[in-house]
Design a protein around this motif. Sequence first.
Motif, PDB file in Angstrom:
ATOM      1  N   HIS A   7       1.901 115.753 -77.968  1.00 49.17           N
ATOM      2  CA  HIS A   7       1.319 116.683 -77.002  1.00 49.17           C
ATOM      3  C   HIS A   7       1.162 116.045 -75.618  1.00 49.17           C
ATOM      4  O   HIS A   7       1.484 116.653 -74.605  1.00 49.17           O
ATOM      5  CB  HIS A   7      -0.039 117.174 -77.504  1.00 49.17           C
ATOM      6  CG  HIS A   7       0.082 118.206 -78.583  1.00 49.17           C
ATOM      7  ND1 HIS A   7      -1.003 118.852 -79.124  1.00 49.17           N
ATOM      8  CD2 HIS A   7       1.174 118.695 -79.224  1.00 49.17           C
ATOM      9  CE1 HIS A   7      -0.590 119.710 -80.050  1.00 49.17           C
ATOM     10  NE2 HIS A   7       0.723 119.623 -80.134  1.00 49.17           N
ATOM     11  N   LEU A   8       0.660 114.809 -75.618  1.00 47.50           N
ATOM     12  CA  LEU A   8       0.484 114.138 -74.324  1.00 47.50           C
ATOM     13  C   LEU A   8       1.829 113.893 -73.649  1.00 47.50           C
ATOM     14  O   LEU A   8       1.974 114.063 -72.436  1.00 47.50           O
ATOM     15  CB  LEU A   8      -0.253 112.807 -74.497  1.00 47.50           C
ATOM     16  CG  LEU A   8      -1.779 112.871 -74.577  1.00 47.50           C
ATOM     17  CD1 LEU A   8      -2.380 111.523 -74.230  1.00 47.50           C
ATOM     18  CD2 LEU A   8      -2.357 113.944 -73.654  1.00 47.50           C
ATOM     19  N   LEU A   9       2.818 113.509 -74.464  1.00 52.96           N
ATOM     20  CA  LEU A   9       4.153 113.287 -73.896  1.00 52.96           C
ATOM     21  C   LEU A   9       4.724 114.578 -73.318  1.00 52.96           C
ATOM     22  O   LEU A   9       5.420 114.559 -72.306  1.00 52.96           O
ATOM     23  CB  LEU A   9       5.098 112.699 -74.949  1.00 52.96           C
ATOM     24  CG  LEU A   9       4.825 111.224 -75.273  1.00 52.96           C
ATOM     25  CD1 LEU A   9       5.733 110.752 -76.414  1.00 52.96           C
ATOM     26  CD2 LEU A   9       5.037 110.346 -74.033  1.00 52.96           C
ATOM     27  N   ALA A  10       4.395 115.699 -73.960  1.00 51.58           N
ATOM     28  CA  ALA A  10       4.856 116.992 -73.433  1.00 51.58           C
ATOM     29  C   ALA A  10       4.265 117.226 -72.045  1.00 51.58           C
ATOM     30  O   ALA A  10       4.974 117.614 -71.105  1.00 51.58           O
ATOM     31  CB  ALA A  10       4.472 118.119 -74.377  1.00 51.58           C
ATOM     32  N   LEU A  11       2.953 116.951 -71.892  1.00 49.10           N
ATOM     33  CA  LEU A  11       2.311 117.114 -70.570  1.00 49.10           C
ATOM     34  C   LEU A  11       2.943 116.176 -69.543  1.00 49.10           C
ATOM     35  O   LEU A  11       3.242 116.570 -68.414  1.00 49.10           O
ATOM     36  CB  LEU A  11       0.807 116.829 -70.662  1.00 49.10           C
ATOM     37  CG  LEU A  11      -0.089 117.902 -71.272  1.00 49.10           C
ATOM     38  CD1 LEU A  11      -1.538 117.449 -71.228  1.00 49.10           C
ATOM     39  CD2 LEU A  11       0.070 119.235 -70.538  1.00 49.10           C
ATOM     40  N   ILE A  12       3.137 114.913 -69.962  1.00 42.23           N
ATOM     41  CA  ILE A  12       3.723 113.934 -69.042  1.00 42.23           C
ATOM     42  C   ILE A  12       5.145 114.363 -68.666  1.00 42.23           C
ATOM     43  O   ILE A  12       5.558 114.252 -67.511  1.00 42.23           O
ATOM     44  CB  ILE A  12       3.693 112.516 -69.674  1.00 42.23           C
ATOM     45  CG1 ILE A  12       2.233 112.051 -69.803  1.00 42.23           C
ATOM     46  CG2 ILE A  12       4.502 111.520 -68.842  1.00 42.23           C
ATOM     47  CD1 ILE A  12       2.041 110.814 -70.681  1.00 42.23           C
ATOM     48  N   GLY A  13       5.862 114.894 -69.652  1.00 40.89           N
ATOM     49  CA  GLY A  13       7.235 115.361 -69.401  1.00 40.89           C
ATOM     50  C   GLY A  13       7.278 116.498 -68.392  1.00 40.89           C
ATOM     51  O   GLY A  13       8.052 116.466 -67.420  1.00 40.89           O
ATOM     52  N   ILE A  14       6.393 117.499 -68.603  1.00 43.39           N
ATOM     53  CA  ILE A  14       6.337 118.649 -67.681  1.00 43.39           C
ATOM     54  C   ILE A  14       6.056 118.143 -66.266  1.00 43.39           C
ATOM     55  O   ILE A  14       6.693 118.540 -65.283  1.00 43.39           O
ATOM     56  CB  ILE A  14       5.198 119.622 -68.093  1.00 43.39           C
ATOM     57  CG1 ILE A  14       5.512 120.283 -69.432  1.00 43.39           C
ATOM     58  CG2 ILE A  14       4.974 120.684 -67.015  1.00 43.39           C
ATOM     59  CD1 ILE A  14       4.305 120.978 -70.062  1.00 43.39           C
ATOM     60  N   THR A  15       5.082 117.214 -66.173  1.00 44.48           N
ATOM     61  CA  THR A  15       4.700 116.677 -64.869  1.00 44.48           C
ATOM     62  C   THR A  15       5.856 115.917 -64.228  1.00 44.48           C
ATOM     63  O   THR A  15       6.128 116.067 -63.033  1.00 44.48           O
ATOM     64  CB  THR A  15       3.492 115.729 -65.041  1.00 44.48           C
ATOM     65  OG1 THR A  15       2.521 116.407 -65.819  1.00 44.48           O
ATOM     66  CG2 THR A  15       2.896 115.361 -63.705  1.00 44.48           C
ATOM     67  N   GLY A  16       6.540 115.122 -65.045  1.00 43.89           N
ATOM     68  CA  GLY A  16       7.675 114.344 -64.543  1.00 43.89           C
ATOM     69  C   GLY A  16       8.752 115.244 -63.966  1.00 43.89           C
ATOM     70  O   GLY A  16       9.278 114.987 -62.870  1.00 43.89           O
ATOM     71  N   VAL A  17       9.046 116.317 -64.665  1.00 43.96           N
ATOM     72  CA  VAL A  17      10.073 117.250 -64.189  1.00 43.96           C
ATOM     73  C   VAL A  17       9.626 117.894 -62.874  1.00 43.96           C
ATOM     74  O   VAL A  17      10.395 117.997 -61.913  1.00 43.96           O
ATOM     75  CB  VAL A  17      10.365 118.337 -65.259  1.00 43.96           C
ATOM     76  CG1 VAL A  17      11.234 119.442 -64.688  1.00 43.96           C
ATOM     77  CG2 VAL A  17      11.030 117.703 -66.475  1.00 43.96           C
ATOM     78  N   ALA A  18       8.336 118.292 -62.833  1.00 43.66           N
ATOM     79  CA  ALA A  18       7.818 118.926 -61.611  1.00 43.66           C
ATOM     80  C   ALA A  18       7.913 117.968 -60.426  1.00 43.66           C
ATOM     81  O   ALA A  18       8.363 118.346 -59.335  1.00 43.66           O
ATOM     82  CB  ALA A  18       6.370 119.371 -61.819  1.00 43.66           C
ATOM     83  N   VAL A  19       7.516 116.719 -60.626  1.00 48.29           N
ATOM     84  CA  VAL A  19       7.538 115.756 -59.528  1.00 48.29           C
ATOM     85  C   VAL A  19       8.980 115.458 -59.096  1.00 48.29           C
ATOM     86  O   VAL A  19       9.286 115.409 -57.898  1.00 48.29           O
ATOM     87  CB  VAL A  19       6.784 114.449 -59.910  1.00 48.29           C
ATOM     88  CG1 VAL A  19       6.994 113.374 -58.858  1.00 48.29           C
ATOM     89  CG2 VAL A  19       5.293 114.735 -60.080  1.00 48.29           C
ATOM     90  N   ALA A  20       9.866 115.305 -60.066  1.00 43.67           N
ATOM     91  CA  ALA A  20      11.273 115.028 -59.736  1.00 43.67           C
ATOM     92  C   ALA A  20      11.869 116.183 -58.929  1.00 43.67           C
ATOM     93  O   ALA A  20      12.558 115.969 -57.925  1.00 43.67           O
ATOM     94  CB  ALA A  20      12.079 114.786 -61.008  1.00 43.67           C
ATOM     95  N   ALA A  21      11.573 117.409 -59.361  1.00 42.63           N
ATOM     96  CA  ALA A  21      12.081 118.581 -58.634  1.00 42.63           C
ATOM     97  C   ALA A  21      11.494 118.608 -57.219  1.00 42.63           C
ATOM     98  O   ALA A  21      12.189 118.935 -56.250  1.00 42.63           O
ATOM     99  CB  ALA A  21      11.723 119.860 -59.383  1.00 42.63           C
ATOM    100  N   ALA A  22      10.221 118.222 -57.104  1.00 43.61           N
ATOM    101  CA  ALA A  22       9.568 118.226 -55.791  1.00 43.61           C
ATOM    102  C   ALA A  22      10.185 117.177 -54.869  1.00 43.61           C
ATOM    103  O   ALA A  22      10.409 117.430 -53.693  1.00 43.61           O
ATOM    104  CB  ALA A  22       8.066 117.983 -55.940  1.00 43.61           C
TER     105      ALA A  22
END
Lengths: 303, 265
Positions: free
Chosen positions: B239-254
């Motif tokens: 679950h935590l990795l899922a949150l970190i993953g979502i965040t990582g994708v958002a930051v990379a896209a940004a």
Amino acid sequence: MTELIITTGLTKFYGEHRGVIDIDLGIGEGEVFGLLGPNGAGKTTCIRLFLDLIHPTSGSATLLGLDSRADSVRIRQAVGYLPGDFITYEKLTGRDLLEYFVNLRGHGMARAESLAERFDLDLTRKIGELSRGNRQKVGLVQAFMSDPRLLVLDEPTSALDPLLQQEFHRLVLEEAAAGKTLFISSHMLSEVEIICDRVGIIREGSLVAIEEIATLRERALTRVEIEFADSVSVDDFRGLDGVRDVFVSDRRLTCSVTGTVDSLIKAASRHTVVKIESAQPGLEEVFLAYYNDDSEKEDSGAA
Amino acid sequence: MLRNVYLKTLRDSRKSVLFYSIGTVALGLYVTLFYPTIRDATGFTDFLEDLPEVFQALIGDAETYTTAEGFLNAEVFSFMGPLIVSVFAIVAGTAAIAGEEESHTLDQLLANPISRTSVLLQKAGALLTGLLVLSVALGIGLVAGSKFAGFDLSITGTAQAIVSLYVFGATMGLLALSIGAATGRKGLAGGVSAGVGIVGFLLDTFLSVVEALEPARFISVFYYFNSNDVILNGINAAHLLALIGITGVAVAAAVWQFGRRDVSV
């Protein structure tokens, strides 16, 4: 001569709106170049493209031999920039702000301090408490403090009072004498006349001319109004060298003159002259000179 | 504190970090000092068990509510904790780039020899640091309160719950920062992030009691944060990795979008 700024077909559209169109420029090292044009002509767009704050729709800009897109960080390391309205962190004092930017640029405060002293700037006050003129001085200091090879200044004096404008002009001339290159936008002919070697005239996003200051002044239209003691005939003033738009109403003559007023004065001296008034050519008159030329060319082309 | 963008951003948020930390310490103390009253109240468990399931979903699980960890799970980690942490993180995230752009200071910052990617990452770092301070403050409040009130609290369970809360806050804050960096619009960044949090909370609470919809809980950020009651059962790494993953994708896209867009004056 090394060219410090080269643009090729530099074009910027903001969606449908025009920024600048097809700007081709070459500015040599050590040159003081003025970009002259009315508000909204595209001066700021041009400067922001140089600094990679906005990106060209097409064409390219090369500064100090580096591409404005690919090498923007290295370009900004060597460029001092001042926008027309210097807005920055209001809660910082002048000294804090300069310290921050000095740190980001990686050099010392010495030159910043001496520039602040020269412009009589109180660095202990918060930027939000400064008048617009004083805020602009902070901007001036941060633009010059890294002793950059190239300075890009967007309407730098619009917020300064006449005395400070003069001090600023002295600084620009010193920098030029030290071999620095300056790119200065302005909407005041009187300003570029003092400090620039060459001027580009921009209108509605297009560069309509690049001229030496001397040439520009020669071609600028001066409005002249002469009052005579007796009524004169318009025929006496037709076909004079450099004189156009002659209009006579009884004892009063108005016309536009490009270059010297010699032929007009000689023609006028055959009558008794009561009063001569001539207006310094403003930006509009300079533009008019160029546009009239363009339309004449078009006319002759049609004929 | 003016050496670089990271330190300058921390400096700007120092008061906010201080006040929020006082808030989280206070929350930790208040809840732990209150706990013995609930534990000793007779018949409270019976009362909870009689409530409909949907109210239990809101208040807390009847079986564990009177244990220390169960009580903290319900009173800190289900609502107040994530609320405080999200508000701090979203406010800091929107201010980071969209806020600077709307107050017209970004232009001058970016005229310095610094890449946009570096500005974005340093600002993200400052947000994560501030968030760390108030998360640790919450932990201190909880542990100190349990000592004052004289009951045993699982330190590992509490620590894991705080890590989970921290990651949740980071997700909300970096989402706001990313939307702000990509669009330059503060309102949009704050609105969308807050929406993701609020809708996530509602979905997680109500979908958990509607059996037919239970499998749909995975679309809520809250599900990944605390659906397995971390303080009681430990961290769910996936679950935590899922949150970190979502965040990582958002930051990379940004990073990508911020690098290619125009910055407004």
